[in-house]
Structures are given as C-alpha cells and as structure tokens.
Design an enzyme around this catalytic site. Structure first.
Site, PDB file in Angstrom:
ATOM      1  CG  ASP A   1     -99.365   3.694 -29.285  1.00  0.00           C
ATOM      2  OD1 ASP A   1     -98.308   3.114 -29.007  1.00  0.00           O
ATOM      3  OD2 ASP A   1     -99.797   3.876 -30.442  1.00  0.00           O
TER       4      ASP A   1
ATOM      5  CG  HIS B   1     -97.635  -1.375 -22.175  1.00  0.00           C
ATOM      6  ND1 HIS B   1     -96.888  -2.522 -22.342  1.00  0.00           N
ATOM      7  CD2 HIS B   1     -98.890  -1.700 -22.574  1.00  0.00           C
ATOM      8  CE1 HIS B   1     -97.632  -3.488 -22.851  1.00  0.00           C
ATOM      9  NE2 HIS B   1     -98.857  -3.028 -22.993  1.00  0.00           N
TER      10      HIS B   1
ATOM     11  N   GLY C   1     -98.339   2.526 -24.907  1.00  0.00           N
ATOM     12  CA  GLY C   1     -99.355   1.472 -24.961  1.00  0.00           C
ATOM     13  C   GLY C   1    -100.602   1.750 -24.157  1.00  0.00           C
TER      14      GLY C   1
ATOM     15  CG  ASP D   1    -102.433  -7.045 -20.592  1.00  0.00           C
ATOM     16  OD1 ASP D   1    -103.286  -6.280 -20.136  1.00  0.00           O
ATOM     17  OD2 ASP D   1    -102.100  -7.081 -21.807  1.00  0.00           O
TER      18      ASP D   1
ATOM     19  CG  HIS E   1    -100.460  -6.337 -25.151  1.00  0.00           C
ATOM     20  ND1 HIS E   1    -101.826  -6.383 -24.910  1.00  0.00           N
ATOM     21  CD2 HIS E   1    -100.322  -6.159 -26.491  1.00  0.00           C
ATOM     22  CE1 HIS E   1    -102.474  -6.217 -26.048  1.00  0.00           C
ATOM     23  NE2 HIS E   1    -101.603  -6.101 -27.027  1.00  0.00           N
TER      24      HIS E   1
ATOM     25  CG  ASP F   1    -105.312  -7.572 -23.285  1.00  0.00           C
ATOM     26  OD1 ASP F   1    -104.661  -6.553 -23.584  1.00  0.00           O
ATOM     27  OD2 ASP F   1    -104.962  -8.370 -22.387  1.00  0.00           O
TER      28      ASP F   1
ATOM     29  CE1 TYR G   1    -106.775  -4.084 -24.974  1.00  0.00           C
ATOM     30  CE2 TYR G   1    -107.677  -1.893 -24.654  1.00  0.00           C
ATOM     31  CZ  TYR G   1    -106.639  -2.786 -24.526  1.00  0.00           C
ATOM     32  OH  TYR G   1    -105.458  -2.407 -23.934  1.00  0.00           O
TER      33      TYR G   1
HETATM   34  C1  LIG Z   1    -100.605   0.608 -29.090  1.00  0.00           C
HETATM   35  N1  LIG Z   1    -100.981  -0.763 -29.139  1.00  0.00           N
HETATM   36  C2  LIG Z   1    -101.370  -1.434 -27.954  1.00  0.00           C
HETATM   37  C3  LIG Z   1    -100.684  -1.174 -26.778  1.00  0.00           C
HETATM   38  C4  LIG Z   1    -101.049  -1.815 -25.582  1.00  0.00           C
HETATM   39  C5  LIG Z   1    -102.117  -2.683 -25.560  1.00  0.00           C
HETATM   40  C6  LIG Z   1    -102.483  -3.386 -24.279  1.00  0.00           C
HETATM   41  O1  LIG Z   1    -103.596  -3.827 -24.090  1.00  0.00           O
HETATM   42  N2  LIG Z   1    -101.518  -3.574 -23.351  1.00  0.00           N
HETATM   43  O2  LIG Z   1    -101.791  -4.306 -22.235  1.00  0.00           O
HETATM   44  C7  LIG Z   1    -102.819  -2.910 -26.741  1.00  0.00           C
HETATM   45  C8  LIG Z   1    -102.444  -2.295 -27.931  1.00  0.00           C
HETATM   46  S1  LIG Z   1    -101.064  -1.403 -30.603  1.00  0.00           S
HETATM   47  O3  LIG Z   1    -100.208  -0.722 -31.486  1.00  0.00           O
HETATM   48  O4  LIG Z   1    -100.836  -2.813 -30.496  1.00  0.00           O
HETATM   49  C9  LIG Z   1    -102.654  -1.171 -31.049  1.00  0.00           C
HETATM   50  C10 LIG Z   1    -103.319   0.000 -31.212  1.00  0.00           C
HETATM   51  C11 LIG Z   1    -104.669  -0.184 -31.530  1.00  0.00           C
HETATM   52  C12 LIG Z   1    -105.006  -1.519 -31.621  1.00  0.00           C
HETATM   53  C13 LIG Z   1    -106.263  -2.098 -31.887  1.00  0.00           C
HETATM   54  C14 LIG Z   1    -107.397  -1.333 -31.819  1.00  0.00           C
HETATM   55  C15 LIG Z   1    -108.592  -1.952 -32.065  1.00  0.00           C
HETATM   56  C16 LIG Z   1    -108.626  -3.297 -32.348  1.00  0.00           C
HETATM   57  C17 LIG Z   1    -107.432  -4.008 -32.377  1.00  0.00           C
HETATM   58  N3  LIG Z   1    -106.266  -3.428 -32.131  1.00  0.00           N
HETATM   59  S2  LIG Z   1    -103.648  -2.488 -31.298  1.00  0.00           S
HETATM   60 ZN   LIG Z   2    -102.916  -5.846 -23.132  1.00  0.00          ZN
END
Ligand SMILES: CN(c1ccc(C(=O)NO)cc1)S(=O)(=O)c1ccc(-c2ccccn2)s1
Ligand SMILES: [Zn+2]
Length: 380
Positions: A103, A145, A153, A180, A182, A269, A309
């Site tokens: 990530d 995170h 994250g 957020d 998350h 988000d 995003y």
């Molecule tokens: C690492 N991940 C996170 C971590 C933090 C966030 C965040 O925004 N935290 O505030 C979002 C995704 S994850 O595993 O859920 C994802 C990785 C890539 C994701 C993704 C990428 C493009 C479209 C939709 N989802 S979700």
């Molecule tokens: Zn988020």
C-alpha cells in the site's frame, strides 16, 4: 484610509492560518494514489480568492527528532535511507519490515515528503499554540493510518499524532474527529491509553474493508477506556442522516468531555462518486458538520486533509470547507484557472449524490448511538 482598514479587518477577523509552500505541493503531488491533488486543491483555493482572507505560512522543516516524538528511530532512519530512489535487493527486506511494500510503495524523496507534510501540520498546530489564529489548515496532512514503526494505508508518517502532541503542549484535552471513510486507526492506537485525547472516528465498518478496526465496542484501554469513540457506518449514507448522527455524537462529546482544542481529519473519500464507492456524501453535507463544531464551538481548531480519490471532487470539498470556516460563500461556478478542465462537464462547485441504496437503517443508527451514549455515560 477606509480601504486599508477594510483589508486589515478581513485578515485579522478571519484568524485562519493556511500552511503552504511550493515544495510541499510538489512533493505531495508525487503521491501515487492522489497524483497532482495537492496542486489542484491549492490552485482552486487561489482561484476562488480564498488565500487573501488567510495568513499563509510555510511548513516547518521537521528534523528527525521532531518525527521520533511519535515514530521509532528505526522507522525514521529507514525513511531517510530510502529517500533516494533505490530499489536494491537489500532494501526490499528493509521495506517489508516497515510496511513500505504494497500500500505504501516508496516514492522518490519519501523522507523529504514526510518532513514537509509533518512540518506543515506541526506549523499549523504551533499557530494555535502561539495564539496566532483560532483555526489552522493543512490540506496536505491527515495521514491517519501510519503507526509508530510502520507505514500503512498510503500513510508514511502520522502527522495527525504529531500535531495532537504539539497541541497537548498547551491544551489539556484535545478532541480528535475523523471524518474520513476509513477508521482513523493510527491516531486511535496512539492515544487509546489516555483520557487527554478523545478520538472519535466516523467510518465505514464492514467485513473485509480496510483497516478492519473501529467497531462501536472499541472504546479504549486502561485510563483511556471510554475515550476512544467509534461510529461504524454502512454504505450509502447521505448528508442529512450523516449530519444527524454527527450532531448527536459530537454534542455529547462537547458536553461530557469539554475539549480545549479540536482536530478534524476531513478525508473526502466519503463523497458520492469517489472510487471507494461507499458513502454518498456531498461537500455541502461535510461543510454542515464542520460548521457545527468549528463555528458554533469557537475552540482552537486544526483542520487536516486525508483520503479523497476523485481528485476534482476532493478539491471542491476542501475549498468548500475553507470557505465555511472563513464564513464566506463561494460562487457555484468553478472559476477559470490552471486545472479548470478537470471540473468538467458541469464546472460546478457542488457534487450531487448518486442513486445507490443506503444500508444504514434507522434501527441500525439508533442501536449504534445508544451503545455510544451508554459508553459516554462512563466519562460524564
Ligand atoms: C490500502 N487500502 C487503503 C488504505 C487506506 C485508504 C484511505 O483512504 N484511508 O483514509 C484507502 C485504501 S486498500 O487495501 O483498501 C485499497 C488499495 C487500493 C484501493 C483502491 C484503488 C482504486 C480504487 C478503489 N480502491 S483500496
Ligand atoms: Zn480514507
């Protein structure tokens, strides 16, 4: 002259500090998940003329000592070592050890980014500690995170924890609100043992959704028990229901915790049409929540960014929130500026909710708020 008075009147009355530098924007624009977002946010604020109503200050350039106030020495040393893009084998194993793999792939100049992003939040917090302003903003912060010794994250540094620790140098009780999508796990973990920081996170909570923590029964530990508040929500929530839940929770927190300063992570988000495809909020809905705590409570307030995003919508949202704390209305038309074409096809400031089912039944919301109310009775 009256003109002079008017200009002075605007800058001093708003009492809003906005932390910014071209280098901060340049480094944030290299973030893989939000490329160019920092530049879009800043140029939209400028295009709307909002910078003239704020005191614009450059970030601190943090030292390794500033970072190890929260992060481990080993983690900070690793980030510094990886600053030059270096994909040698020996680094691969080092990266895994500190969460710099999937990530959080190492971006070029990752240590420079960490120092400036954290430095911007620290400069904003310092402005509140010094009494330079009542509200301070860092839209390049909010990386909630990151852990003491691990990136997570998309977060390489937990600037939120560093900012709260800076505020604690002056303010006895700090309330942290995480809007957020998350769960703000890194911030909650950092303060779960203490009543001096009450963390309250509103987030999507369902099996398999990152980070997986933040159930309503997650209330903190030891002396910090009942000073972690979690508001787990389901997909599809919209402005009115969110605002109602938000007020019913934060009004109780104001009443029973009586904070001396607040920090709000304004991750965007949650907006309709975000690639996370989860909540169905609009910038207006988030602005109503922010207005409820920032303008009504009149406490020293630190505003930070976070997720978001759909880049143009995130810029729309944070421009709206900036105008809200400045008490000024923005024209519905996006003004002509460098990134104007990214706001097509409508070129409007507001974002409309999409037609998606809302899984938050009234029964679920009442049950969740009842559990939170029962927990908060323990700290009244
Ligand atoms: C690492 N991940 C996170 C971590 C933090 C966030 C965040 O925004 N935290 O505030 C979002 C995704 S994850 O595993 O859920 C994802 C990785 C890539 C994701 C993704 C990428 C493009 C479209 C939709 N989802 S979700
Ligand atoms: Zn988020």
């Amino acid at each position: 002259s009256t003109t002079g008075d008017k200009i002075n009147q605007v800058s001093s009355s708003s009492g809003v500090v906005y932390v910014h530098s071209e280098q901060l924007i340049r480094l944030c624009d290299t973030l893989l998940k939000v490329p160019k977002r920092a530049g879009m946010v800043h140029s939209l604020l400028e295009a709307y003329g909002l910078l003239q109503n704020m005191t614009v200050l450059p970030p601190h350039r943090t030292t390794k000592e500033d970072l190890t106030v929260f992060h481990s020495q080993d983690f900070v040393d690793c980030l510094e070592r990886l600053n030059q893009e270096d994909d040698s084998e020996k680094n691969e194993e080092l990266k895994q050890q500190f969460g710099l793999g999937y990530d959080c792939p190492t971006i070029p100049h990752v240590f420079d980014f960490v120092c400036l992003a954290a430095g911007a939040t620290l400069r904003a917090a310092q402005a509140l500690v010094n009494g330079e302003s009542r509200v301070a903003i860092n839209w390049c912060g909010g990386w909630h995170h990151a852990k003491r010794d691990e990136a997570s994250g998309f977060c390489y540094v937990n600037d939120v924890v560093l900012g709260i620790l800076k505020l604690r140098e002056k303010f006895d009780r700090v309330l942290y609100l995480d809007l957020d999508l998350h769960h703000g796990d890194g911030v909650e973990d950092a303060f779960c043992y203490t009543p001096k920081v009450l963390t309250c996170s509103f987030h999507k909570y369902c099996p398999g959704f990152f980070p997986g923590t933040g159930s309503v029964d997650d209330v903190g530990i030891g002396k910090g028990k009942f000073y972690s508040v979690n508001v787990p929500l389901k997909d599809g929530i919209q402005d009115n229901q969110y605002f109602s839940v938000f007020c019913r929770v934060v009004d109780q927190l104001k009443q029973c915790y009586n904070p001396s300063a607040i920090v709000v992570q304004c991750g965007a988000d949650t907006l309709a049409d975000d690639p996370m495809q989860s909540f169905n909020m609009t910038p207006t809905g988030l602005a109503r929540c922010l207005h409820h705590v920032v303008s009504a409570w009149q406490l020293p307030t630190l505003l930070l960014g976070g997720g978001g995003y759909r880049l143009a919508n995130t810029a729309r949202c944070w421009a709206n929130l900036t105008a809200t704390v400045l008490g000024c209305r923005l024209p519905a038309e996006i003004p002509e500026h460098e990134h104007f074409l990214e706001y097509g096809p409508d070129y409007q400031l507001d974002v409309s909710p999409t037609h998606r089912p809302n899984l938050n039944t009234d029964e679920y919301i009442e049950k969740t708020i009842a559990a939170i109310t029962e927990n908060l009775e323990k700290i009244s």
